[in-house]
Design an enzyme around this catalytic site. Structure first.
Site, short mmCIF file in Angstrom:
data_model
loop_
_atom_site.label_atom_id
_atom_site.label_comp_id
_atom_site.label_asym_id
_atom_site.label_seq_id
_atom_site.Cartn_x
_atom_site.Cartn_y
_atom_site.Cartn_z
N SER A 4 0.82 -1.20 0.00
CA SER A 4 0.00 0.00 0.00
C SER A 4 0.86 1.26 0.00
O SER A 4 1.57 1.53 0.97
CB SER A 4 -0.92 0.01 1.22
OG SER A 4 -1.65 1.22 1.27
N HIS A 14 -0.72 -1.11 -4.52
CA HIS A 14 -2.06 -0.70 -4.08
C HIS A 14 -2.11 0.81 -3.86
O HIS A 14 -1.31 1.37 -3.11
CB HIS A 14 -2.40 -1.43 -2.78
CG HIS A 14 -3.82 -1.34 -2.38
ND1 HIS A 14 -4.81 -2.13 -2.91
CD2 HIS A 14 -4.44 -0.54 -1.46
CE1 HIS A 14 -5.97 -1.84 -2.35
NE2 HIS A 14 -5.77 -0.87 -1.47
N ASP A 58 -4.54 3.80 -2.49
CA ASP A 58 -5.74 4.16 -1.74
C ASP A 58 -6.09 5.61 -2.04
O ASP A 58 -5.37 6.53 -1.66
CB ASP A 58 -5.50 4.01 -0.24
CG ASP A 58 -5.43 2.56 0.20
OD1 ASP A 58 -6.38 1.81 -0.13
OD2 ASP A 58 -4.45 2.16 0.85
N MET A 117 -8.63 8.58 -1.33
CA MET A 117 -9.63 9.01 -0.35
C MET A 117 -10.08 10.44 -0.65
O MET A 117 -9.28 11.27 -1.09
CB MET A 117 -9.04 8.96 1.06
CG MET A 117 -8.43 7.63 1.44
SD MET A 117 -7.74 7.71 3.11
CE MET A 117 -6.80 6.18 3.14
N HIS A 138 -7.77 1.44 -5.26
CA HIS A 138 -8.86 1.29 -4.30
C HIS A 138 -9.46 2.68 -4.03
O HIS A 138 -8.86 3.50 -3.37
CB HIS A 138 -8.30 0.67 -3.01
CG HIS A 138 -9.29 0.55 -1.91
ND1 HIS A 138 -8.91 0.28 -0.61
CD2 HIS A 138 -10.65 0.64 -1.88
CE1 HIS A 138 -9.98 0.22 0.16
NE2 HIS A 138 -11.05 0.45 -0.59
N MET A 185 -11.79 4.92 -2.14
CA MET A 185 -12.59 5.14 -0.94
C MET A 185 -13.24 6.51 -1.08
O MET A 185 -12.94 7.44 -0.33
CB MET A 185 -11.71 5.05 0.30
CG MET A 185 -11.19 3.67 0.57
SD MET A 185 -10.13 3.60 2.03
CE MET A 185 -8.53 3.50 1.23
N MET A 202 -12.13 -5.53 3.86
CA MET A 202 -11.39 -4.61 4.71
C MET A 202 -11.14 -5.23 6.09
O MET A 202 -12.05 -5.75 6.72
CB MET A 202 -12.16 -3.30 4.89
CG MET A 202 -12.28 -2.45 3.63
SD MET A 202 -10.67 -1.92 2.97
CE MET A 202 -10.01 -0.94 4.33
N ASP A 230 -7.27 -5.96 2.92
CA ASP A 230 -6.58 -4.68 3.09
C ASP A 230 -6.87 -4.14 4.49
O ASP A 230 -8.03 -4.06 4.89
CB ASP A 230 -7.09 -3.69 2.03
CG ASP A 230 -6.44 -2.32 2.13
OD1 ASP A 230 -5.41 -2.19 2.82
OD2 ASP A 230 -6.96 -1.37 1.50
#
Length: 217
Positions: free
Chosen positions: A6, A31, A33, A35, A64, A66, A138, A176
């Site tokens: 990540s 990965h 993330d 947000m 990913h 979010m 998650m 994750d």
């Protein structure tokens, strides 16, 4: 085991070195993330960082989201070369809008993943499991790195595996959040195919060795 470090836990002051390390390592994916400060109470990074990294990355890009309204960013995600686009089940008003998003992701040449928060029943997968390439379970509530792993995640992985088998689906299972040396083997035994790990990898004395150990599970 597929390992997807990540980037959220990387040293952003020396991001070039971190990407060089990932490229040298046995990690198969990276990965991302993303947000938005709305769906989750934090803001991470967006397409400029993704574009810069993808230009030198020799691993598959695992994104990913979010965020609210991830369907608005499908074309941009494809344009930076993402292999996998993960969207949260919880941001959609109904199963039909989620299925449309999955179709649109596939139409842009990417694989589609659906992410479940720790309090979302795994049983919802029954409605979509034959249409997705991956389910992301998650291990913590999304929004911040470094959280403590929720032990019930292991059972949720096992339950997801049973749903996949029951429906004759081929979706992979990714985990994750809070993944480390104390729970990785149990997750692998439960049926996880991909492990996302941030602090455990990037804060370890030798990240490349840590990645290799996870890959060998």
């Amino acid at each position: 085991m597929i390992v997807s470090p990540s980037l959220l836990s990387a040293d952003f002051l020396h991001l070039d070195r971190e990407i060089e390390m990932i490229n040298r390592s046995d990690a198969q994916w990276l990965h991302f993330d993303v947000m938005d400060g709305h769906f989750v109470p934090n803001i991470s990074y967006g397409f400029p960082i993704m574009q810069a990294v993808s230009g030198v990355l020799r691993k598959k890009l695992d994104v990913h989201f979010m965020i609210s309204n991830p369907e608005n960013y499908i074309k941009q995600t494809a344009a930076v070369g993402a292999m996998m686009m993960n969207v949260h089940y919880e941001v959609f008003n109904n199963i039909y809008s989620l299925k449309q998003c999955i179709q649109d992701i596939h139409a842009e040449g990417m694989k589609a993943g659906v992410t479940l928060n720790p309090d979302t029943p795994v049983s919802v997968l029954s409605f979509i499991i034959n249409e997705i390439d991956m389910v992301l379970i998650m291990g913590v509530f999304p929004g911040f790195g470094g959280q403590k792993f929720i032990p019930a995640t292991i059972d949720r992985v096992r339950e997801s595996k049973e749903i996949i088998k029951t429906h004759g689906a081929s979706a992979l299972i990714e985990v994750d959040g809070g993944v480390n040396g104390s729970n990785a083997k149990a997750l692998a035994d439960a049926g996880a195919d991909i492990l996302v790990s941030g602090n455990y990898i990037f804060k370890s004395p030798n990240p490349e060795v840590t990645i290799t150990e996870l890959c060998n599970l």
